[in-house]
Write a protein that holds these residues in place. Structure first.
Motif, short mmCIF file in Angstrom:
data_model
loop_
_atom_site.label_atom_id
_atom_site.label_comp_id
_atom_site.label_asym_id
_atom_site.label_seq_id
_atom_site.Cartn_x
_atom_site.Cartn_y
_atom_site.Cartn_z
N SER A 333 0.85 -1.29 0.08
CA SER A 333 0.11 0.04 0.17
C SER A 333 0.83 1.19 0.20
CB SER A 333 -0.93 0.10 1.12
OG SER A 333 -1.90 -1.00 1.15
N GLU A 334 1.86 1.17 0.88
CA GLU A 334 2.71 2.47 1.00
C GLU A 334 3.52 2.51 -0.65
OE1 GLU A 334 4.83 5.47 2.68
OE2 GLU A 334 3.16 4.57 3.37
N ILE A 335 4.10 1.68 -1.31
CA ILE A 335 4.66 1.59 -2.27
C ILE A 335 3.34 1.91 -3.65
CG2 ILE A 335 5.73 0.32 -4.36
CD1 ILE A 335 6.99 -1.48 -2.14
N ALA A 336 2.40 1.57 -3.51
CA ALA A 336 1.30 2.05 -4.31
C ALA A 336 0.85 3.52 -4.14
CB ALA A 336 0.18 1.26 -4.23
N PHE A 337 0.81 3.95 -2.92
CA PHE A 337 0.64 5.39 -2.44
C PHE A 337 1.81 6.21 -3.15
CE2 PHE A 337 1.15 8.88 0.32
CZ PHE A 337 0.06 9.69 0.03
N ARG A 338 2.93 5.83 -2.89
CA ARG A 338 4.19 6.77 -3.36
C ARG A 338 4.08 6.67 -4.85
NH1 ARG A 338 7.72 8.32 0.51
NH2 ARG A 338 7.39 7.55 2.67
N ARG A 339 3.94 5.72 -5.56
CA ARG A 339 3.73 5.81 -6.79
C ARG A 339 2.73 6.45 -7.39
NH1 ARG A 339 4.71 -0.09 -9.02
NH2 ARG A 339 6.77 0.34 -7.96
N SER A 344 1.09 11.32 -10.09
CA SER A 344 -0.06 12.59 -10.26
C SER A 344 0.69 14.03 -10.04
CB SER A 344 -0.99 12.48 -9.30
OG SER A 344 -0.38 12.53 -7.92
N MET A 345 2.00 14.23 -9.66
CA MET A 345 2.67 15.16 -9.57
C MET A 345 2.69 16.05 -10.87
SD MET A 345 5.52 14.45 -6.76
CE MET A 345 6.24 16.17 -7.04
N ILE A 346 2.67 17.31 -10.93
CA ILE A 346 2.77 18.18 -12.13
C ILE A 346 4.40 18.40 -12.30
CG2 ILE A 346 0.49 19.00 -12.26
CD1 ILE A 346 1.45 21.53 -11.12
N THR A 347 5.21 18.16 -11.41
CA THR A 347 6.44 18.59 -11.15
C THR A 347 7.24 17.20 -11.75
OG1 THR A 347 6.37 19.99 -9.41
CG2 THR A 347 8.49 19.11 -9.84
N GLY A 348 8.00 17.45 -12.71
CA GLY A 348 8.92 16.13 -13.59
C GLY A 348 10.04 15.97 -12.42
N ILE A 349 9.98 14.79 -12.14
CA ILE A 349 11.01 14.04 -11.05
C ILE A 349 12.11 13.06 -12.17
CG2 ILE A 349 11.52 12.54 -9.09
CD1 ILE A 349 10.12 15.13 -8.41
N ARG A 350 13.44 13.69 -11.89
CA ARG A 350 14.59 12.63 -12.46
C ARG A 350 15.47 12.16 -11.44
NH1 ARG A 350 19.01 16.10 -14.92
NH2 ARG A 350 19.23 16.28 -12.94
N VAL A 351 15.84 10.87 -11.42
CA VAL A 351 17.00 10.30 -10.42
C VAL A 351 18.18 9.74 -11.09
CG1 VAL A 351 17.26 8.68 -8.74
CG2 VAL A 351 15.10 10.07 -8.86
#
Length: 851
Positions: A333-339, A344-351
């Motif tokens: 559930s935690e993984i699904a929530f974080r995913r 749903s974020m409008i900010t692009g994330i790159r790692v």
């Protein structure tokens, strides 16, 4: 910790080999001390005790699982009930919005029964829960009614009145000016299901109440269309009134006979919730058998009991497995929530990993750049979304990143990003270290935001501010703003700084000399009573408190027109704006114009001097003759008192006539400032006719005048209007004399009428002569200063006439009159607009041509 050896027993305590051997030896010694019968009984009872303990453990486990299932079922029921409540609420709010749109349409001009019925039918089609729509007037009477079906409960005819409860809802909606709900009970002799929910929406135009739109719901339709079908299929749903009386819906079905005899299997769940936005008069009830079904006879329970011996090893690890399953579920559930949160974020994330390779991008990053995750993951610099000319700068920035810190601080850095299709946009990138749970840095995380639109808005604001500043700086008027209660100068344009510098003292000087209220200096001890307009609402204050004055500023040597206005400054403070315009040239021009007007009147009277002398000579001669005759007759004693009285009356009449001529001439030629007042048009014309006839008789020209009845008063300077008319009449007489017309055509015609010109009521003056008219060149230059068509003329008469008329917001023009192709005369016309209540035109025609 993962990978740690399992050292705990069933009871959670660790046992060393030495202590275990000691306990075993003590148990053997205790067993040997028992008698053989006792050992036999223990040997027989031990398996039974173990089986009972195992059975108790299994029963307890099954009971626990049953409680978990009951809790899950209860949560599912509560979730479904809340979902049904929200759906019902959303349906009511949507219907209310449609009704308010219909109420807003009812305030428009031309809205009638046909438009209402069409709009109501559209509302019924879009809102199947609504059964009837009424249109009420301001007294609560029905103007029209539209029902979804002929058998609708409360369809009414035009003129019907509402019931008591419906009238109360109507009055509450009228008083609150907002939509209200009311539950109307069933009529006497009807079932409770015949009740209706009434939604009343006021119709108002400004502060005026015009009526209401009333939508009625049948409970059965509201439940059928408002509650989701899946909820109605799973549970017994019903609508109740505020006293819990059933209105519509389902009742809980009976359970099988066996379930009725088992108390723990016949329990059910009932949830009762109010229906928003309706108050507590309408409730939603949901009932369900909440206990999970057991197989009849408990077959599963007994099967588990008899097989429990074979599954003892599983029971030993049951709690551990349960905790592991719960932990795994929570982790998933935690993984699904974080995913879901990342997606749903409008900010692009790159790692990035420590070697600079991309190991993760979220959907927002891919959507911004157009590059999919498969295109980016595993790529090292230069990255495909970098512009070729920026690659060196980006690489240097990544190499300079401090370990465990952020790049470019908390504000990030701006960069250009190339999409997959080749287009470029501006973005802001934030970089920070990515640390795992052990506190070890495992890479870098970057967040990217598209700032194209903020940059565009920022540029537009900067350009708008620059245009605003440029316009104010280029004004030929001084503009300054200071707050009330402070000596601070909030704004000053270039001309103000040129005149007064950057100090607010110039603003204060303009305020004091202009006669406006002086803002007090800032004082922390000042009370609210010391501050102007304290405690008053400031909305609209800027439009109300304005002033205008003309002052002379000695140190500038200029006349300034000062206008003041109160406004709300950008920080919310009440401020005073002063606009000062240099009117020195206008004041000088007004003085010259006033002197020119006086000179023109003197010139006009000088030209009329011989006529005036002739006009005065007649009454003076008559007075002299009457006096000499009376003296002779008195000396001879041949006069009676009656004859003497008659002669004296005639003498007095001639003296009054001479005095009146002198009075008219003095009032016309004397120099005075323009004084506007409400003046009768007839009195102006009478004065002009008396003065003009003196000169016209000398030139043997007849004056014909006609003044329309019922003319409104003019707000004007009568002397100036008389000067215009007298100048035009004199010019017409001179033109007739120059054209040498015969006696029958030596006429100047003056007409005054009321017209509608340029959509405003005016008083129209027309002076027509039979002279030689104006040539095209003269028509183009006749109003120019010092241009004259007469040899002795000075060329200021018509120029002053136009200035006087235009100063009264009117217009003047000249046109030739033709007889076939021959010029038969000329017509000068001018008009003065009518101001105030006296200028109402009732039947005045629209003038096609101002002439």
């Amino acid at each position: 910790m993962p990978g740690a050896p399992y050292t705990c027993g069933m009871f959670g305590s660790a046992a060393s080999p030495k202590s275990t051997r000691a306990d075993s030896a003590a148990a053997e010694a205790w067993w040997d001390s028992l008698a053989h019968p006792a050992q036999g009984r223990l040997a027989r009872l031990a398996p039974m005790a173990v089986a009972l303990a195992l059975l108790a453990a299994i029963a307890l486990s099954i009971w626990y699982l049953r409680q978990v299932e009951i809790h899950r079922v209860r949560e599912g029921i509560a979730h479904d009930v809340e979902y049904a409540q929200q759906r019902l609420r959303l349906n009511l709010l949507e219907d209310q919005e449609r009704g308010m749109q219909l109420a807003a349409a009812a305030t428009r001009p031309g809205f009638g029964v046909a438009q209402f019925r069409a709009s109501a039918e559209s509302l019924l089609a879009a809102s199947p829960s609504v059964s009837t729509v009424h249109w009420l007037d301001a007294d609560g009477k029905v103007l029209s009614s539209v029902a979804a079906a002929p058998e609708a409960r409360r369809q009414r005819q035009r003129g019907d009145a509402l019931g008591t409860l419906a009238q109360a809802s109507f009055e509450r909606a009228r008083d609150l000016t907002q939509a209200t709900y009311a539950l109307l009970p069933a009529d006497a002799g009807q079932a409770p299901a015949a009740a209706a929910l009434q939604l009343t929406m006021p119709i108002a135009s400004g502060s005026r109440f015009l009526g209401a739109i009333v939508a009625e719901y049948a409970p059965e339709r509201l439940l059928r269309h408002g509650v989701p079908a899946e909820v109605q299929a799973k549970y017994a749903t019903a609508l109740l009134d505020g006293q819990g009386q059933w209105l519509a819906g389902q009742r809980l079905a009976e359970r099988p006979a066996l379930s009725q005899r088992l108390p723990w299997m016949s329990q059910y769940t009932e949830i009762l919730l109010p229906v928003p936005p309706v108050d507590g008069s309408l409730q939603l009830r949901v009932q369900s058998w909440w206990l999970p079904h057991w197989n009849e006879g408990g077959v599963l329970l007994w099967l588990v009991v008899w097989l429990s011996v074979a599954t003892t090893w599983a029971l030993v690890n049951w709690r551990h497995a349960l905790k592991r399953r719960q932990t795994q579920t929570a982790l998933e559930s935690e993984i699904a929530f974080r995913r879901a949160m990342e997606n749903s974020m409008i900010t692009g994330i790159r790692v990035l990993d420590l070697q600079g390779r991309i190991i993760y991008v979220n959907p927002a990053f891919s959507q911004m750049t157009g590059w999919s995750a498969q295109d980016l993951i595993g790529r090292a610099e230069p990255y495909p979304y970098w512009l070729e000319e920026d690659c060196q700068a980006h690489s240097a920035r990544l190499r300079e990143r401090p370990p465990g810190g952020a790049i470019e601080g908390a504000t990030g850095y701006q960069m250009r990003v190339k999409r997959k299709d080749g287009s470029v946009f501006s973005a802001r990138m934030y970089m920070s270290a990515l640390v795992d749970g052990a506190g070890t840095q495992i890479g870098w995380m970057g967040s990217m935001t598209d700032i194209t639109e903020p940059n565009r808005i920022r540029q537009q604001l900067a350009a708008s501010y620059e245009r605003f500043t440029t316009v104010l700086e280029a004004l030929d008027a001084s503009v300054s703003v200071t707050p009330l209660g402070s000596a601070e100068l909030l704004f000053a344009n270039k001309l103000y700084r040129h005149w007064f510098g950057a100090s607010p003292a110039g603003h204060q000087t303009l305020v004091v000399q202009g006669g406006a209220a002086v803002p007090p200096a800032s004082d922390e001890s000042a009370t609210e009573a010391d501050i102007p307009f304290a405690g008053f609402p400031r909305d609209g204050l800027g439009a109300a408190l304005t002033g205008r004055a003309e002052i002379y500023v000695a140190h500038l040597g200029k006349w300034l027109e000062v206008r003041s206005r109160y406004l709300n400054w950008v920080d919310g403070r009440l401020a005073q704006m002063i606009i000062a315009t240099d009117i020195t040239a206008r004041r000088h021009a007004e003085g010259l114009a006033e002197r020119a007007q006086t000179s023109s009147r003197l010139i006009t009277m000088g030209e009329m001097a011989s006529s005036v002398a002739h006009e005065l000579n007649q009454p003076l001669t008559a007075i002299s003759n009457y006096c000499n005759g009376m003296i002779s007759r008195i000396r001879s004693g041949a006069i009676t008192p009656g004859s003497l009285l008659d002669a004296l009356e005639k003498t007095a009449h001639q003296a009054q006539r001479a005095g009146l001529v002198v009075h008219h001439i003095r009032s016309f030629v004397k120099r005075s400032a323009p004084q506007r007042a409400w003046t009768e048009v007839t009195s102006i014309v009478d004065q002009v006719v008396e003065l003009a006839e003196i000169d016209l008789r000398r030139r043997q020209v007849r004056l014909a005048h006609q003044v329309a009845a019922g003319l409104p008063r003019l707000y004007a300077d009568p002397i100036l209007i008389e000067q215009v008319l007298l100048n035009l009449i004199k010019n017409g007489a001179e033109s007739i004399e120059a054209a040498q017309r015969d006696a029958g055509r030596r006429v100047v015609d003056l007409r005054v009428t009321q017209r509608l010109i340029e959509r405003q009521p005016v008083v129209h003056f027309s002076v027509t002569d039979t002279g030689r008219g104006l040539s095209p060149e003269e028509r183009n230059k006749v109003y120019e200063a010092f241009y004259s068509t007469k040899q002795e003329g000075m060329g200021i008469g018509l120029n002053l006439c136009r200035s006087i008329v235009e100063s009264h917001h009117g217009r003047i023009q000249a046109d030739n009159l033709y007889n076939a192709t021959q010029v038969a005369g000329c017509r000068f016309t001018f008009w003065i607009p009518v101001d105030g209540a006296d200028g109402i035109l009732s039947n005045a025609p629209e003038a096609a041509n101002p002439a």
